[in-house]
Design an enzyme around this catalytic site. Structure first.
Site, short mmCIF file in Angstrom:
data_model
loop_
_atom_site.label_atom_id
_atom_site.label_comp_id
_atom_site.label_asym_id
_atom_site.label_seq_id
_atom_site.Cartn_x
_atom_site.Cartn_y
_atom_site.Cartn_z
N CYS A 131 0.83 -1.20 0.00
CA CYS A 131 0.00 0.00 0.00
C CYS A 131 0.87 1.26 0.00
O CYS A 131 0.47 2.29 -0.55
CB CYS A 131 -0.96 -0.01 1.19
N HIS A 185 -1.56 0.79 7.70
CA HIS A 185 -2.00 0.87 6.30
C HIS A 185 -1.76 2.29 5.80
O HIS A 185 -1.97 3.27 6.51
CB HIS A 185 -3.48 0.52 6.21
#
Length: 1001
Positions: A98, A353
């Site tokens: 990510c 994340h």
């Protein structure tokens, strides 16, 4: 509905009054429960397995009534994978990539960078053929620029909702399963891109990284004495701003540029003064780039814990940033507007994340880029830098400060991207080069073909489901048999027929057959009775068999079950009768011998015997639940059954006669034996006048004589060798006794076996020979050196005095004489004592033995070693400084500990671990972490004074052998070990981008 057991009793209640030869067809149908009433939908909530006429709750509910077409398939609408109008294309997260996806989206929306990359020459010409692209060959970019070109082209014109960046990630050599430092990735990739583009001839391409991202500042040092200025110029691609103790971005920038005093030990050497002087040092911004990257240093190294942590403090920032107050040369255009906010969700520096909030430079609208998902931010959603934290307790969340119009604050933003403000927004769309557009068109064609294929599959599934729906609605109403002809079908097959997720297979009723190839009565609970009409349709459409009509009801099985049930009822009455008969006294010459064990369990044995007869019909054809019995399993079962004693076999001797031990048997009356014999007609019969086994009597007498003989031999040997038996006054090679020059050697195994016999002569066999051949090699040479027999091999031999040896030669058979002779030295060194073995040492075999022993020590599995934790009571003055153990401390302590050779007595602070020679030191450290709560990077291990530091080496190569003791000296532990899984993430040294393409340049 009656319980299942009650149904079974009701189905066989007639067997109590009907003899086996009187069984009729009515009785058979009763046993197969044909008489039970069918259940009614709505009244019966679940299927009654004991009732073959119950056809409720077998999966029909999903088919009755109207059904949504979407339930006929599990294929998502392919249009959900299509890019929406006026939206951007997402990027697939390949596991932990990510952080790569966020930067790719930010760089893609930098129009100048995208335009420059499109102008970069490509090797795609080798891939082209004629006017188009080779259809049979997939395009594979060769360089990082080509990968970025292709990705940007797909992000711009792809019809897909998201694309796969695996080619780009693979070209960089990144580990898709390991999350990396996003800021470090940004720096390294920009450096790699700049180096790659520096070889281009077009200046717009060659200098794009410097034009967009490169600024310049100077480290300025001013001498307080003479006022001389010293400048050190440096380029920058981002400004790294400390956020600790600050609440606003402007405060962070001011601290970055603040003046620093150089005084005391930190004074500056002035070349003009030619001496160290007090001075001031600061950073002056000389020029700023078009795109200003501000790195907020959220991830810092914590010296107390020894690993990184995240600063989750709020930092305020505005959409418009005026940098003119901070630059040295005034008068230029230094007003910037916010274009991207990169965010890390999560409270830990090692997990979480990454997402990005990026502004479209053409429309001015903000979008949230979260891997495959892209969302427009407007209205209340337009809160830049605000994202929920992952797995953070609500108690630890601090309240968000209030922000005015045009300002935002975030506790998760780690990078802010500002663009130099311009009067007009770019209106022209950047054109994708023709060769790239052709590649995109080809990918779009593949996507459209996939969409058509998925849509066709959905349509086929729907059509198939509708046909099945009509079939079920038609047939389910005709399933109940009623009074018409019927058949039996497996319940499992009916359920699969009604299961939309699996294709219907042919009917298989073999699992329900008895040994007569008919329907077994015990399988009726897993069968359903359906009409012959429905059965005809099932077999015509799906095939299979065998068909189980009314003729498949097995009379033989029902008759046999009737006989067994009657015997079981009679058994209860006979059990009471036998118990009463056993209470009566039996005359010694009138009765039969029965084993006490058999009498205690005869009722259970009879029941098992009847159950076996009843179960033979289920298993005699070699099938159970539809599966053929494994041959090996059936052999083992038969063997176990043969080993179990039958009735009255517990008083059989090995010769098949009556055993001589009267404690194991009892005399019972003729009446009692007659009752027992009805159930066990093949049981061995021993009347009261039957004599015991004559052979056993002879063996008993011989055994008594042997015991007496063994006692006599043991007493004689014990008297002849008293010191050897009591292990007293034994000679020692390391301290040779003065009274003799010769000592004899025997195997320690011989001595131990002989002592066992002398202690318990009636339980052990006499030792007849010494067996010294075990100490010699095949060539007849001795396997041990004099030195080894004084140390590690001393446990394998026993030393014998000459007087004892003479007695041993009389009492035992000696195969080989082994002795050690002490002699004075020769003429060269008369004072030196020599020890000569006879026979002499065999050097080759001795070397082979040592090699084999070492090999065994290096190839162990599941061996025990011991970890001894060394506790240092001395505290450091600072209290928080991590103390490292010195090599001298290790060695001093290690010399006090001797490796275990036989049994081990654990001491305080020591734990045993099971290890194998082929496991690595890193794996051992993880075991130690769970045992002692010490993280691997805090562990200092040593063995025999040697530091163990190579985490990749195996325990065998490091010299760790079974029963070893490894010393553990722990550095000051980290504060919290409550979550060991989190510790695991930080315990190993960070590899970073080592070994990837980012460091290759």
């Amino acid at each position: 509905m009656a319980p299942r057991l009650q149904l079974e009793k009701a189905a066989w209640r007639w067997a109590e009054t009907v003899r086996p030869e009187e069984v009729s067809q009515e009785h058979i149908e009763t046993a197969y429960r044909i008489w039970l009433e069918p259940c009614i939908r709505g009244v019966c909530r679940r299927n009654c397995k004991g009732n073959p006429n119950c056809l409720v709750g077998i999966g029909e509910h999903i088919w009755l009534g109207e059904i949504d077409e979407n339930s006929f398939h599990n294929i998502d609408d392919p249009n959900c994978e299509r890019r929406k109008k006026n939206s951007f294309v997402g990027l697939t997260n390949l596991g932990a990539t990510c952080y790569v996806n966020t930067f790719l989206q930010v760089w893609f929306l930098n129009l100048e960078l995208r335009q420059a990359l499109y102008l970069c020459p490509s090797t795609c010409s080798d891939y082209m053929m004629g006017d188009g692209i080779q259809e049979e060959k997939d395009y594979e970019p060769q360089t990082i620029c080509e990968h970025l070109q292709y990705l940007f082209a797909l992000l711009q014109n792809s019809n897909r909702r998201y694309i796969d960046p695996s080619g780009f990630v693979k070209a960089l050599g990144l580990d898709t399963g390991q999350q990396q430092d996003a800021q470090e990735f940004s720096k390294l990739f920009m450096s790699l891109l700049e180096d790659t583009l520096s070889k281009q001839k077009n200046p717009d391409v060659r200098n794009i990284v410097q034009q967009q991202f490169c600024g310049e500042y100077a480290y300025v040092t001013v001498c307080n004495q003479c006022g001389r200025e010293s400048k050190l110029l440096s380029k920058f691609y981002e400004l790294e701003l400390n956020i600790q103790g600050h609440k606003q971005l402007t405060d962070c920038i001011s601290e970055f540029l603040k003046e620093e005093k150089l005084e005391g030990d930190n004074r500056y050497f002035c070349e003009n003064c030619q001496s160290k002087q007090n001075a001031t040092r600061k950073i002056r911004l000389l020029s700023l780039p078009c795109t200003l990257n501000l790195q907020l240093m959220r991830f810092v190294f914590d010296r107390q814990t020894g690993h990184k942590k995240k600063l989750n403090t709020y930092i305020g920032f505005s959409e418009i940033l005026d940098m003119e107050p901070y630059v040295e040369h005034k008068g230029g255009s230094y007003v910037y507007e916010l274009s991207a906010v990169l965010i890390h969700r999560g409270v830990s520096a090692y997990s979480g994340h990454y997402i990005a909030h990026v502004k479209d430079p053409q429309s001015g609208e903000w979008y949230k880029f979260n891997d495959e998902d892209i969302e427009k931010m407007e209205g209340k959603k337009l809160q830049l830098g605000i994202e929920e934290d992952l797995a953070e307790p609500s108690k630890s969340q601090t309240r968000k400060p209030k922000c005015g119009k045009g300002t935002h604050c975030s506790r998760n933003a780690y990078m802010l991207v500002y663009r130099l403000q311009t009067q007009e927004r770019p209106s022209t769309t950047i054109q994708v080069p023709a060769f790239l557009q052709e590649l995109v068109d080809r990918d779009n064609s593949k996507f459209e073909e996939w969409c058509v294929e998925m849509a066709e599959m959905r349509k086929q599934s729907v059509d198939k489901g509708k046909a099945k729906h009509e079939e079920v609605k038609e047939l389910y109403q005709r399933l109940p048999a009623g009074a018409e002809p019927y058949e039996f079908v497996s319940l499992e097959w009916l359920q699969k027929w009604l299961d939309e997720s699996t294709p219907t297979k042919p009917i298989d009723n073999h699992a329900c057959l008895c040994s007569h190839d008919k329907l077994h009565p015990d399988k009726i609970s897993i069968m359903k009775r359906i009409s012959e009409y429905a059965a005809d349709i099932f077999y015509s459409r799906y095939g299979g068999g065998p068909r189980l009509t009314v003729k498949a009801l097995c009379k033989e099985c029902v008759v046999e079950r009737c006989r067994v049930l009657r015997l079981k009822n009679q058994l209860n009455e006979d059990y009471k009768t036998v118990n009463n008969l056993l209470k009566a006294t039996v005359k010694s010459n009138d009765g039969f011998w029965v084993g006490k064990s058999s009498l205690r369990s005869w009722r259970q044995l009879a029941l098992e015997q009847l159950d076996e007869q009843d179960g033979d019909a289920d298993q005699s054809n070699g099938k159970m639940n539809g599966n053929t019995l494994n041959k090996d399993e059936s052999k083992e079962e038969r063997k176990e059954e043969e080993e179990e004693l039958n009735f009255n076999e517990d008083i059989l001797c090995p010769h098949g006669e009556l055993c001589i031990s009267e404690n194991e048997r009892r005399l019972v009356s003729k009446e009692a034996w007659s009752k027992l014999q009805q159930y066990f007609p093949k049981a061995p019969e021993f009347p009261s006048y039957k004599e015991c086994c004559s052979q056993c009597k002879i063996l008993e007498r011989e055994g008594e004589e042997n015991e007496a003989l063994h006692k006599m031999i043991a007493n004689e040997q014990k008297t002849s060798l008293p010191n050897l038996f009591q292990d007293k006054n034994r000679p020692c090679l390391s301290n040779w006794p003065e009274e003799t020059d010769v000592l004899y050697i025997v195997s320690q195994f011989f001595v131990e076996e002989w002592r066992k016999f002398v202690r318990k002569p009636t339980r052990c066999s006499p030792v007849s020979s010494v067996g010294n051949s075990a100490l010699l090699c095949p060539h007849g040479g001795l396997m041990f050196t004099f030195a080894s027999m004084t140390k590690e091999d001393s446990k394998l031999i026993a030393l014998i005095w000459p007087s004892e040896w003479q007695m041993i030669q009389k009492l035992f058979v000696v195969d080989h004489i082994i002795k050690i002779t002490r002699t004075e030295g020769g003429d060269a060194n008369p004072s030196e004592t020599q020890y000569i073995s006879e026979p002499k040492l065999c050097p080759e075999c001795r070397e082979g033995l040592l090699c084999q022993q070492q090999r065994d020590l290096r190839e162990y599995t599941q061996a025990t070693i011991y970890i001894h934790k060394v506790v240092d009571n001395k505290k450091s003055n600072g209290g928080t400084k991590r103390q490292k153990i010195s090599h001298q401390n290790y060695t001093a302590y290690q010399k006090q500990v001797i490796r275990r050779s036989m049994r081990h007595r654990k001491v305080r602070g020591e734990k045993a671990l099971l290890v194998s020679a082929n496991q690595t030191l890193k794996e051992l450290k993880i075991q130690i972490m769970h045992a002692f709560s010490v993280a691997p990077f805090d562990q200092n291990l040593s063995i025999d004074g040697k530091i163990l530091s190579d985490d990749c080496a195996t325990l065998g190569t490091l010299g760790v052998i079974p029963e070893s003791v490894i010393l553990l000296k722990a550095d000051e532990p980290i504060a919290d070990y409550a979550a060991m899984d989190d510790v695991m993430q930080v315990c190993m040294p960070e590899e970073g981008f080592k070994g990837t393409g980012l460091l290759g340049h």
